[in-house]
Design an enzyme around this catalytic site. Structure first.
Site, PDB file in Angstrom:
ATOM      1  N   CYS A 127      10.161 -36.920  26.631  1.00  0.00           N
ATOM      2  CA  CYS A 127       9.296 -36.544  27.215  1.00  0.00           C
ATOM      3  C   CYS A 127       9.592 -36.873  28.585  1.00  0.00           C
ATOM      4  CB  CYS A 127       8.100 -36.254  26.934  1.00  0.00           C
ATOM      5  SG  CYS A 127       7.970 -35.558  25.037  1.00  0.00           S
ATOM      6  N   LEU A 174      10.186 -32.283  25.869  1.00  0.00           N
ATOM      7  CA  LEU A 174      10.870 -31.964  25.251  1.00  0.00           C
ATOM      8  C   LEU A 174      11.059 -32.290  23.529  1.00  0.00           C
ATOM      9  CD1 LEU A 174      14.309 -31.025  25.441  1.00  0.00           C
ATOM     10  CD2 LEU A 174      14.469 -33.391  24.803  1.00  0.00           C
ATOM     11  N   ILE A 224      11.265 -31.967  19.805  1.00  0.00           N
ATOM     12  CA  ILE A 224      12.414 -32.570  18.759  1.00  0.00           C
ATOM     13  C   ILE A 224      11.854 -32.584  17.736  1.00  0.00           C
ATOM     14  CG2 ILE A 224      13.594 -34.674  18.001  1.00  0.00           C
ATOM     15  CD1 ILE A 224      14.311 -33.420  20.925  1.00  0.00           C
ATOM     16  N   LEU A 225      10.528 -32.530  17.518  1.00  0.00           N
ATOM     17  CA  LEU A 225       9.343 -32.911  15.676  1.00  0.00           C
ATOM     18  C   LEU A 225       8.460 -31.884  16.310  1.00  0.00           C
ATOM     19  CD1 LEU A 225       9.523 -36.759  15.224  1.00  0.00           C
ATOM     20  CD2 LEU A 225      10.906 -35.146  13.880  1.00  0.00           C
ATOM     21  N   ASN A 248       5.949 -40.565  25.696  1.00  0.00           N
ATOM     22  CA  ASN A 248       7.845 -39.920  25.494  1.00  0.00           C
ATOM     23  C   ASN A 248       7.915 -41.276  23.875  1.00  0.00           C
ATOM     24  OD1 ASN A 248       9.695 -39.817  26.278  1.00  0.00           O
ATOM     25  ND2 ASN A 248      10.002 -41.384  27.254  1.00  0.00           N
ATOM     26  N   GLU A 276      10.242 -41.500  19.905  1.00  0.00           N
ATOM     27  CA  GLU A 276      10.142 -41.090  18.522  1.00  0.00           C
ATOM     28  C   GLU A 276       9.601 -42.312  17.800  1.00  0.00           C
ATOM     29  OE1 GLU A 276      10.561 -37.971  17.657  1.00  0.00           O
ATOM     30  OE2 GLU A 276      11.983 -36.597  19.964  1.00  0.00           O
ATOM     31  N   ASP A 306       5.287 -36.752  15.433  1.00  0.00           N
ATOM     32  CA  ASP A 306       4.141 -38.177  15.409  1.00  0.00           C
ATOM     33  C   ASP A 306       3.543 -38.507  16.434  1.00  0.00           C
ATOM     34  OD1 ASP A 306       6.288 -37.654  17.198  1.00  0.00           O
ATOM     35  OD2 ASP A 306       7.145 -39.338  17.047  1.00  0.00           O
TER      36      ASP A 306
END
Length: 579
Positions: free
Chosen positions: A2, A48, A50-51, A71, A73, A93
């Site tokens: 992100c 963005l 993702i999870l 931002n 993971e 997360d």
């Protein structure tokens, strides 16, 4: 992956400013955009997904008095979630991180395995907490103002608050390192938060604190034990780094690191950028690996761009000078990959951890001769011969610094204007700051690379090139558990006694898992044909030197011969200043 940005202080900024700062990061997160505003702080976020692709993962995320923009993971978030007694409203997360901070405060970073840069605003305490991951995979910049502090994933957002003057010392440093060393940027008053550090802004005061320093004492000398433990660790780490609710792939080149990464996944999707220049083309080797591993393989081919196209891309990607000619290829393969995946794993970090660079071998086999020192003083410095002799006439720290630098100290004195080459300036301050006299030569080189070139050049290139195309790039070899393990290995397990061959442990581990002959291939890379460009269009380089001289950056000396990366450094600097 992100984009994050924000500001805290008093009196409050116009929320429209934060909206503009956030919008400048849309390429980092095209799926969603969020703004949090309050009397004393504004936070922005571009997502963005993702999870947990639902709206439950929207940011900035609020939990009681805490507001988070994040931002990255966190690969162990599900494990952490099981340890937290609290109601959860998402499978992200992000929410785990908020609860973790609520429980552990600033110490929360010590529980995280992953790549991250985040900021948490405590609305009750009027306190801003900012953190960056251990290796510097994710970027974060900050700028102190007269009325508070601002932060962002990229420089361009902070420039929305006004463009400060350039920092002369940073330009001089750039010609040594090929990048602006942390914590500085090319702009006066804007800084990078170092890797493995946190920042706290409270009551108008800023405190920056380190939270991780790996041990570097070699403990493992037995090759069999090292290979067994490495195999087990890679088998856990690499699959962990592939968690996502979107398509995931692997960048596959002709080297060891990316092939090894793909081999620990179950028939992953692999992507290769081939070159139309035969001696630069790694596609056949990558295709052979893909067939051997049974991956779903995609490849695309490209020729070299025009010089102007490549140069124009650099300021847009980095917002400050960074002279890595491989950035164009990384950006190109990211654009290709984004057609197929949202996340790509890469082999970055393998050379630094397992002593794979040519300069590591040169450092290990250094032989000082007085003749080289004498000859170096007689040969013009701005030549290949002068540069080589200067390097050969050095030992220890001075030698490795020269091997790692763009321009040597003697070359800088010959080319820089008196304004920038001030008397008494230590050109090697950044290398000196991270040099460990208590280590063996190869350990010294590895420690220096991990703390300088890796975060400031290599990971910066990968982050910006991927994010320019909304692609999340993950380097599993830089999981901090792997870093700590690699640093525990005796250098004799990594580099041959004659210095000629690196990554010995990886070669042994992978020799029966990759196609025959793959490990014997020379390192190729995908750099640009800079010297050929300059030979065919000498006026471009000549005009760039003229402009740099008019700007009082260089003296405009007679230049007999420069290396390709040195030419690129000057061209990139000129394009940044005058493009």
């Amino acid at each position: 992956m992100c984009g994050i940005t924000g500001w805290a202080g008093d009196p409050p900024k116009d929320p429209a400013v934060i909206e503009k700062m956030t919008a400048l990061l849309d390429h980092r997160g095209p799926d969603d955009r969020g703004i949090f505003t309050s009397p004393s702080a504004h936070l922005g976020h571009t997502r963005l997904s993702i999870l947990d692709l639902s709206d439950a993962g929207h940011q900035p995320m609020v939990l009681d008095d805490l507001v988070l923009t994040y931002n990255g993971e966190i690969y162990n978030f599900r494990e952490l979630r099981e340890q937290i007694e609290a109601p959860f409203h998402s499978d992200s997360d992000t929410e785990v991180l908020l609860h973790l901070y609520r429980i552990h405060g600033d110490e929360c970073v010590k529980y995280l395995r992953g790549m991250f840069a985040f900021a948490i605003w405590d609305t009750r305490r009027h306190r801003l907490f900012v953190a960056r991951d251990r290796l510097g995979i994710k970027p974060i910049f900050y700028r102190k103002t007269t009325d508070g502090i601002a932060f962002a994933s990229e420089l361009k957002s902070l420039l929305e608050l006004g463009r400060p003057p350039l920092e002369d010392g940073a330009i001089s440093d750039y010609l040594t390192y090929r990048y602006i060393p942390t914590p500085n940027t090319v702009f006066s008053g804007i800084h990078k938060l170092p890797p493995a550090h946190t920042l706290v802004w409270e009551g108008g005061r800023t405190t920056i604190t380190p939270y991780w320093t790996p041990s570097v004492l070699p403990q493992i000398t037995d090759a069999g034990q090292a290979i067994e433990e490495l195999d087990e660790l890679l088998g856990r780490v690499i699959p962990e780094h592939s968690i996502a609710d979107v398509p995931v792939g692997v960048f596959l080149s002709g080297g060891i690191d990316s092939a090894m990464t793909a081999s620990y996944l179950d028939k992953p999707l692999t992507i290769t950028l081939g070159s139309e220049v035969p001696h630069r083309n790694e596609a056949p080797a990558a295709r052979q690996v893909a067939q051997h591993l049974g991956t779903r393989h995609f490849e695309d081919f490209t020729g070299a761009p025009s010089l102007d196209t490549a140069l124009d891309a650099m300021p847009r990607l980095f917002d400050e000078p960074l002279a890595d000619s491989g950035a164009w290829a990384t950006s190109t393969v990211s654009k290709i990959a984004r057609r197929h995946v949202t996340v790509a794993l890469t082999g970055e970090g393998g050379d630094e951890l397992f002593l794979g660079y040519k300069r590591h071998g040169l450092q290990a086999t250094q032989r000082l001769t007085a003749l080289n020192r004498i000859l170096a003083r007689l040969v013009p410095p701005l030549t290949d011969t002068g540069r080589s002799l200067e390097r050969r006439g050095l030992t220890g720290f001075e030698r490795y610094a020269a091997l790692s630098s763009s321009f040597t100290r003697r070359q800088k004195r010959a080319i820089l204007s008196p304004r920038l080459s001030g008397e008494g300036k230590d050109d090697l301050w950044y290398f000196r700051q991270h040099w460990r006299e208590d280590l063996e030569p190869l350990q010294q080189a590895r420690w220096l690379d991990l703390h300088t070139y890796l975060p400031d050049a290599l990971l910066t290139k990968v982050d910006r090139a991927g994010m320019a195309h909304s692609l999340e790039i993950r380097p599993p070899l830089l999981d901090h558990r792997l870093v700590e393990f690699a640093l525990s290995l005796h250098p004799g397990l990594l580099r041959s006694a004659d210095g000629a061959t690196g990554k010995l442990i990886l070669r042994t581990l992978m020799k029966d898992r990759l196609p025959a002959g793959h490990l014997d291939r020379p390192k190729i890379g995908f750099n640009l044909p800079i010297r050929r460009w300059v030979r065919s269009r000498p006026e471009i380089f000549r005009n760039a030197l003229d402009r740099l001289a008019q700007a009082d950056i260089i003296r405009r000396p007679k230049i007999n011969h420069l290396g390709g990366e040195q030419i690129w450094s000057l061209l990139v600097l000129d394009r940044f200043l005058h493009g």
